[in-house]
Design a protein around this motif. Sequence first.
Motif, short mmCIF file in Angstrom:
data_model
loop_
_atom_site.label_atom_id
_atom_site.label_comp_id
_atom_site.label_asym_id
_atom_site.label_seq_id
_atom_site.Cartn_x
_atom_site.Cartn_y
_atom_site.Cartn_z
N VAL A 322 16.34 -14.29 -12.58
CA VAL A 322 17.59 -14.53 -11.86
C VAL A 322 18.28 -15.82 -12.33
O VAL A 322 19.50 -15.90 -12.42
CB VAL A 322 17.33 -14.58 -10.33
N HIS A 323 17.47 -16.81 -12.66
CA HIS A 323 18.03 -18.12 -13.05
C HIS A 323 18.06 -18.32 -14.57
O HIS A 323 18.35 -19.43 -15.04
CB HIS A 323 17.22 -19.24 -12.41
N PHE A 324 17.81 -17.26 -15.33
CA PHE A 324 17.69 -17.41 -16.78
C PHE A 324 18.98 -17.90 -17.44
O PHE A 324 18.95 -18.64 -18.42
CB PHE A 324 17.26 -16.07 -17.40
N THR A 325 20.12 -17.50 -16.93
CA THR A 325 21.38 -17.95 -17.53
C THR A 325 21.76 -19.36 -17.09
O THR A 325 22.77 -19.91 -17.55
CB THR A 325 22.53 -16.99 -17.17
N GLY A 326 20.97 -19.94 -16.20
CA GLY A 326 21.23 -21.31 -15.76
C GLY A 326 22.46 -21.40 -14.89
O GLY A 326 22.94 -20.41 -14.32
N PRO A 327 23.05 -22.59 -14.79
CA PRO A 327 24.25 -22.80 -13.95
C PRO A 327 25.53 -22.46 -14.70
O PRO A 327 26.57 -23.11 -14.53
CB PRO A 327 24.18 -24.28 -13.61
N TYR A 328 25.45 -21.44 -15.56
CA TYR A 328 26.58 -21.09 -16.43
C TYR A 328 27.04 -19.66 -16.17
O TYR A 328 26.23 -18.76 -15.98
CB TYR A 328 26.17 -21.25 -17.91
N GLU A 329 28.34 -19.47 -16.20
CA GLU A 329 28.90 -18.14 -15.97
C GLU A 329 28.99 -17.40 -17.30
O GLU A 329 29.62 -17.87 -18.26
CB GLU A 329 30.28 -18.22 -15.32
N VAL A 330 28.36 -16.24 -17.36
CA VAL A 330 28.35 -15.42 -18.57
C VAL A 330 28.79 -14.01 -18.17
O VAL A 330 28.19 -13.40 -17.28
CB VAL A 330 26.95 -15.35 -19.21
N HIS A 362 17.37 -22.03 -21.80
CA HIS A 362 18.83 -21.89 -21.81
C HIS A 362 19.53 -23.21 -22.16
O HIS A 362 20.62 -23.20 -22.75
CB HIS A 362 19.38 -21.27 -20.51
N GLU A 363 18.92 -24.34 -21.84
CA GLU A 363 19.55 -25.61 -22.21
C GLU A 363 19.45 -25.85 -23.72
O GLU A 363 20.37 -26.43 -24.33
CB GLU A 363 18.94 -26.77 -21.43
N ARG A 381 29.26 -27.58 -21.90
CA ARG A 381 28.72 -27.17 -20.61
C ARG A 381 29.80 -27.12 -19.53
O ARG A 381 29.84 -26.20 -18.71
CB ARG A 381 27.59 -28.11 -20.18
N LEU A 382 30.67 -28.11 -19.53
CA LEU A 382 31.72 -28.15 -18.50
C LEU A 382 32.66 -26.96 -18.58
O LEU A 382 33.23 -26.53 -17.58
CB LEU A 382 32.50 -29.46 -18.60
N ILE A 383 32.82 -26.39 -19.78
CA ILE A 383 33.65 -25.19 -19.92
C ILE A 383 33.01 -24.01 -19.19
O ILE A 383 33.71 -23.15 -18.63
CB ILE A 383 33.85 -24.85 -21.42
N ASN A 384 31.69 -23.99 -19.15
CA ASN A 384 30.98 -22.78 -18.72
C ASN A 384 30.27 -22.87 -17.37
O ASN A 384 29.77 -21.86 -16.88
CB ASN A 384 29.94 -22.41 -19.78
N VAL A 385 30.21 -24.07 -16.77
CA VAL A 385 29.44 -24.19 -15.53
C VAL A 385 30.10 -23.43 -14.38
O VAL A 385 31.30 -23.17 -14.37
CB VAL A 385 29.24 -25.67 -15.11
N PHE A 386 29.25 -23.08 -13.41
CA PHE A 386 29.74 -22.43 -12.20
C PHE A 386 30.75 -23.30 -11.47
O PHE A 386 30.66 -24.53 -11.47
CB PHE A 386 28.57 -22.14 -11.24
N THR A 392 27.63 -14.87 -10.66
CA THR A 392 26.33 -15.11 -11.32
C THR A 392 25.89 -13.86 -12.08
O THR A 392 26.50 -12.79 -11.99
CB THR A 392 25.26 -15.48 -10.29
N ALA A 393 24.75 -13.98 -12.77
CA ALA A 393 24.20 -12.86 -13.53
C ALA A 393 23.84 -11.69 -12.64
O ALA A 393 23.83 -10.54 -13.08
CB ALA A 393 22.97 -13.31 -14.32
N THR A 394 23.55 -11.96 -11.37
CA THR A 394 23.18 -10.89 -10.44
C THR A 394 24.36 -10.39 -9.62
O THR A 394 24.20 -9.59 -8.71
CB THR A 394 22.07 -11.37 -9.48
N GLY A 395 25.57 -10.88 -9.94
CA GLY A 395 26.76 -10.39 -9.27
C GLY A 395 27.15 -11.15 -8.01
O GLY A 395 28.10 -10.78 -7.32
N GLN A 396 26.44 -12.23 -7.71
CA GLN A 396 26.80 -13.03 -6.54
C GLN A 396 28.05 -13.83 -6.82
O GLN A 396 28.17 -14.50 -7.86
CB GLN A 396 25.65 -13.98 -6.17
N VAL A 397 29.01 -13.79 -5.91
CA VAL A 397 30.23 -14.58 -6.02
C VAL A 397 30.03 -15.89 -5.27
O VAL A 397 29.70 -15.90 -4.08
CB VAL A 397 31.45 -13.83 -5.45
#
Length: 420
Positions: A322-330, A362-363, A381-386, A392-397
Amino acid sequence: MAAQDFAVVGQSLKKVDAVEKVLGKARFGDDLSFPGMLYAKVFRSQVPHGTIKKLDVSKARQVEGVHGVITAADVPGSNSHGIILKDEPVLVKDHIRKVGDPIAVVAAETKEACDRALAAIEIEIEELPAVFDPIEAMKEDAPKLYEKGNILATCKIVKGDIEEGFRNSDVVVANTYRTVLQEHAYIEPEVCVAKVEGDQITVWASTQNTHYDQKEIARNLGVNINKVRVIQAVTGGGFGGKLDLCAQVHVALLALKTGRPVKLVYSREESLQCSSKRHPYIMEVKTGARKDGKLMAFEATLIADTGAYASYGPGVLTRGAVHFTGPYEVPHVKITGYSVYTNNPTAGAMRGFGVPQVAFAHEQQMDQLAEKLGMDPVEFRLINVFRPGSVTATGQVLEHSVGIMETIKQAAAKARELMG
């Protein structure tokens, strides 16, 4: 609202156990003593995989000072325990799956008498081929720890279209990462003390999991749960490693058998050998990004070595995935995870619960993508952080505040200040 309006939040509070510990008055498990108390030690497997063909404890029972010797045949209940699956025996009846598996426990007047009793136990083991690499353990022809096979659990996360994500990526970074087995190394080893009063048994334990302990003791003693009381002694560290059962059932059984209080303290070697560890991970990770720095795709396979028994393995695997993509939106994600049995020490809960390992991966990916794009890694990182509204990767908004951007900015500023 001002900080002084709260009784706890925003206030500087004294640790409730600080004075006791500083003055040396805190009573840890090994500080407990009762009249007539016996000492206990465990006879353990010295092979990683095998079948017990013969076990004879008759000579151990005859050792002077010995009051009780128990084996799997003396467990009146289920002879099994486990946080998620009941796959670990209290005492091995036939199938050994790791070095350190408990086979018999003795209780005696002194620790020296315990040692003599352990030396008197006769055992015949047919050694079986062992498997220590989780990739090898997943193969069809691998030695099997369980009839159903060596794959304990699987997990899959899919978001978007991974092939489209890589088609729209200008740079791609692919790597394999490995993390190692990690010991908690708490200062106090495992310790349990049991005492029977009437039809009630009380167990004092260095534990993080009193209610679980109570249920497992009752299941294995074959008694109602209201007959078992578990008290958490002052505990000298745990960090997740004392969530699993250690000797709680052993001392309870011996106290019932002998009618006397029983204490069992692990040696440091036993603690290292038998306590649960942080899961070693093997991670194949492929990440894609556009030339403007926006992440487009994240594909990964995670293999977690859970060792001989499940412990928290399925939960750790899920949390890691669940946390594999880290704090980044993909936008496009495909993650496949496996938790695999091996003849290694059991892996279970440890601080971070499966996430520190994937964070390492992921880092590293973020740094290498930034380097390929010629971008500052912080800006990348700042471009991609939540941020609020991210998915998220699991679809949580993420609908409310998200603090990662401000955290990175402040950490980067402080790092630059310290570096001059």
